[in-house]
Design a protein around this motif. Structure first.
Motif, PDB file in Angstrom:
ATOM      1  N   SER A  25      30.204  62.454 -55.781  1.00 54.02           N
ATOM      2  CA  SER A  25      29.754  63.741 -56.330  1.00 54.02           C
ATOM      3  C   SER A  25      30.495  64.043 -57.627  1.00 54.02           C
ATOM      4  O   SER A  25      29.923  64.604 -58.569  1.00 54.02           O
ATOM      5  N   GLN A  77      24.372  67.981 -54.087  1.00 57.14           N
ATOM      6  CA  GLN A  77      24.432  67.635 -52.664  1.00 57.14           C
ATOM      7  C   GLN A  77      23.992  68.823 -51.806  1.00 57.14           C
ATOM      8  O   GLN A  77      23.306  68.652 -50.808  1.00 57.14           O
ATOM      9  N   ASP A 130      22.265  63.685 -56.096  1.00 57.32           N
ATOM     10  CA  ASP A 130      23.407  63.528 -55.200  1.00 57.32           C
ATOM     11  C   ASP A 130      22.947  63.696 -53.754  1.00 57.32           C
ATOM     12  O   ASP A 130      22.773  64.813 -53.274  1.00 57.32           O
ATOM     13  N   GLU A 131      22.761  62.605 -53.071  1.00 54.56           N
ATOM     14  CA  GLU A 131      22.256  62.602 -51.695  1.00 54.56           C
ATOM     15  C   GLU A 131      21.082  63.562 -51.531  1.00 54.56           C
ATOM     16  O   GLU A 131      21.136  64.501 -50.748  1.00 54.56           O
TER      17      GLU A 131
HETATM   18 MG   LIG Z   1      29.374  63.983 -52.353  1.00 60.25          MG
END
Ligand SMILES: [Mg+2]
Ligand SMILES: Nc1ncnc2c1ncn2[C@@H]1O[C@H](COP(=O)(O)OP(=O)(O)OP(=O)(O)O)[C@@H](O)[C@H]1O
Lengths: 279, 254
Positions: free
Chosen positions: B50, B86, B162-163
């Protein structure tokens, strides 16, 4: 009217199971305040009927009602109501505006906070009644002194809630705005204000009731008009019914203001009610 | 647009008066991504993925080294770079429609025009019926799809994700991944996507960067020689399995 703490950000109304139950519960909820009111009136009437206290101390409800009609029809109540109302509204406007502006600046500037916090804490720790006489000395017994008194008392909750509100803006949302190159103004109008809104409204709710208290405190100490002044004058004249009429008028004034802010909250925080509906 | 890292590292300073030392979170790390590449980044939790995304997005300055966009040092956020965090980071007071429209609104596009754009992308995200819902009324997966919509309407040349699909169930996840591939095939953005799922990385990426444990360094740079366009069928062939195995080995050895 529901009693709710200023920080009660979640309305935790339980979800009713069936429509019929909901209706019954709703009817009961609506009727409940009325029932309480009737009960109070009944006890009051009983106490006067039994003549536990002399009428000079506790006049009968009907006597009070007569007095109310009298002062409304001969126009004695209105100027006092107007004087208090003007002071309350002026104080709400000045106090909450100043609280918002200074609160925002303090939330943004640690230096400013360090400079001002001793002053703010000292001011806030002192009971308003204590410095009200000083304000009368400075501003005279006209409307100015009570407006200043009420403004000060309105100012602090608004200031505190603004600081907390602006500081509680989620950093993740700040990042979203930064990543999109939001301008300072966009950051303020599209992120900070709406994110802080629950706390700003909470501050305004407190301020609305405190403004009435502030105005009356000012009027108690020195004034030539206003409901607080009327209470004092009626008391000196042993006119207990008039005292009660003035007190109840104040109650009505405060409740009206509180409800107006409540309406504003319903409008401004509609998203919050929606999102909690299904929980 | 091309992305590159030159000897980049991030160290989080210890808070004033704290008893613990500064925390090296990432790097030193160097790599370059060609324009239009689709790259996945995998690595153990806390290895700085991240952090890497935030640095590339211009939200955070590296302690050392540089991140470069077409040879220019990234020192501030840019509208050419789209960032999906995220956390979904939707604004709870805005409807899905207004959340997705946010980038257009901030760019000064008129309400009619931005609503038209958003209404055109919502069906593809499975959110057509939820335009007027608030984030509090969405499931976790729906909220992530809304956040994806928000970064897509921005039409960035670089996508940092991010994810993005962490909260989606396996099936929706595959579906949305393939949708993303389709968008990418049309628009040709440079994509850097962080993920925890090895199959997902292999299915989507040209290249998989494996980061080591914190502070994340480049442990492996694995090419995925699967042809495009990719389909779910690809998940059952030998090349796919070989790649997945290589990534797993790299993570375990890291
Ligand atoms: Mg992360
Ligand atoms: N703002 C911060 N201040 C101090 N330390 C931080 C900060 N952000 C992250 N860290 C630390 O840096 C390290 C890397 O964090 P990062 O969030 O980049 O990891 P990650 O690879 O994304 O992990 P995950 O897979 O769990 O999301 C962690 O050890 C974390 O504690």
């Amino acid at each position: 009217m529901r009693i709710s703490a200023p920080y009660d950000l979640k309305n935790q109304t339980p979800r009713p199971r069936s429509v019929q139950k909901m209706w019954r519960r709703d009817a009961l909820r609506r009727a409940a305040p009325l029932l309480t009111l009737l009960l109070v009136l009944a006890v009051w009437q009983l106490v006067t009927l039994l003549q536990i206290y002399p009428a000079l101390i506790i006049p009968a409800p009907l006597t009070v009602l007569e007095k109310f009609i009298e002062v409304v029809s001969d126009g004695r109540l209105w100027p006092h109501l107007q004087a208090t109302l003007v002071a309350v509204l002026a104080a709400l406007a000045f106090g909450s505006f100043a609280g918002l502006v200074l609160g925002y600046l303090i939330a943004k500037s640690p230096l400013l906070e360090n400079l001002l916090s001793p002053l703010i804490i000292a001011f806030q720790a002192t009971p308003i009644v204590a410095y009200a006489p000083l304000l009368v000395i400075w501003f005279g017994s006209g409307p100015e002194s009570k407006i200043v008194t009420a403004t000060l008392i309105v100012f602090f909750p608004m200031l505190m809630n603004t600081i907390v509100g602006i500081r509680s803006v989620p950093p993740g949302l700040r990042d979203v705005m930064r990543a999109l190159r939001a301008s300072r103004w966009q950051m303020f109008a599209k992120l900070e204000v709406p994110a802080a809104m629950p706390l700003l409204i909470g501050g305004l709710k407190m301020s609305a009731t405190l403004a009435v208290i502030g105005a009356v405190v000012g009027e108690f100490i020195a004034a030539r008009a206003g409901l607080g002044y009327l209470i004092n004058a009626a008391r000196t004249a042993f006119d207990t019914p008039l005292v009660i009429v003035a007190v109840l008028t104040l109650t009505a004034l405060a409740l009206t203001l509180y409800s107006l802010v409540g309406l504003l909250a319903r409008y401004a925080l509609a998203w919050q009610r929606r999102a909690q509906r299904g929980q | 647009m091309r992305l590159a890292l030159r000897n980049l590292s991030v160290v989080y300073p210890a808070p004033a008066g704290a008893s613990f030392p500064p925390l090296p979170a990432l790097g030193p790390l160097s790599f370059g991504l060609a324009a239009g590449a689709f790259v996945c980044v995998v690595g153990p939790s806390g290895c700085g993925k991240s952090t890497l995304v935030r640095v590339l997005g211009g939200l955070q300055t590296p302690t050392q080294g540089q991140a470069l966009l077409d040879g220019q040092v990234i020192s501030a956020p840019s509208r050419r770079i789209g960032l999906m965090f995220q956390d979904t980071n939707l604004m709870p007071w805005r409807t899905v429609l207004d959340n997705v429209a946010l980038p257009l609104e901030l760019a000064g596009i008129s309400r009619d025009e931005r609503y038209k754009t958003v209404h055109a992308v919502l069906p593809g995200l499975g959110l057509a019926d939820f335009a007027l819902a608030y984030p509090g009324e969405l499931s976790g997966g729906m909220a992530q799809r809304a956040a994806l919509g928000r970064v897509l309407v921005q039409k960035p040349a670089v996508l940092l994700l991010d994810e993005p699909f962490g909260a989606l169930d396996a099936m929706t996840r595959e579906q949305v991944s393939l949708d993303l591939l389709r968008v990418w095939a049309q628009a040709g953005q440079t994509v850097l996507m962080v993920t925890h799922s090895i199959p997902e990385a292999v299915l989507l990426a040209d290249r998989i960067l494996v980061l080591s444990r914190r502070p994340g360094k480049l442990a492996a740079d694995i090419r995925v020689p699967l042809p495009r366009p990719r389909t779910l069928e690809d998940m059952y062939n030998e090349v796919f399995n070989a790649c997945a195995r290589a990534v797993r080995a790299a993570i375990e050895g890291a």
